[in-house]
Scaffold this active site. Structure first.
Site, PDB file in Angstrom:
ATOM      1  CB  CYS A   1      -0.907  -0.045   1.237  1.00  0.00           C
ATOM      2  SG  CYS A   1      -1.761   1.490   1.616  1.00  0.00           S
TER       3      CYS A   1
ATOM      4  CB  CYS B   1       0.391   1.674   4.111  1.00  0.00           C
ATOM      5  SG  CYS B   1      -1.348   1.207   4.043  1.00  0.00           S
TER       6      CYS B   1
END
Length: 134
Positions: A31, A34
């Site tokens: 991600c 993230c």
């Protein structure tokens, strides 16, 4: 304090039974947002001793993600006294994460009766401010 790796095995002891508020970052290695949040979360862990900080890898701990309804990442959840008291979705700057902690009651708000103090030096030798509300 270092960021903790939170799993189903240590969730109760590190989060639900914690004597401090806990900020949990639900994330995954693939991600992009993230990965952008990781240094922010790490910095909060190092500079905010009043809050315990942990990360849950949703690919390795899908049960925890499902338990808290995490359907998009990054998701930050604040726990206090064993209860989820705040949540934020998506990548955020440090100031927004600190605001989430304040709004959730995990950190004191700055006010007219706040004292700024420090006990730890940064790597450059400077004293970062800490806030204590009276």
């Amino acid at each position: 304090m270092a960021v903790l790796t939170i799993t189903t095995q240590n969730f109760a002891s590190e989060v639900l039974n914690s004597d401090k508020p806990v900020l949990i970052d639900f994330w995954a290695s693939w991600c992009g947002p993230c990965r952008m949040m990781s240094p922010v979360v790490d910095e909060i862990a190092e500079t905010t001793p009043a809050v315990k900080v942990g990360k849950v890898n949703v690919d390795e701990q899908p049960q925890l993600a499902a338990q808290f309804g995490v359907q998009s990442i990054p998701t930050l959840i604040v726990f206090k006294n064993g209860q989820a008291v705040g949540q934020s979705l998506g990548a955020k700057p440090k100031a927004a994460v600190l605001d989430l902690l304040r709004q959730s009651g995990a950190l004191c708000r700055r006010g007219p009766h706040s004292l700024i103090f420090s006990t730890q030096r940064t790597p450059g030798g400077q004293l970062p401010p800490r806030v204590l509300s009276l």
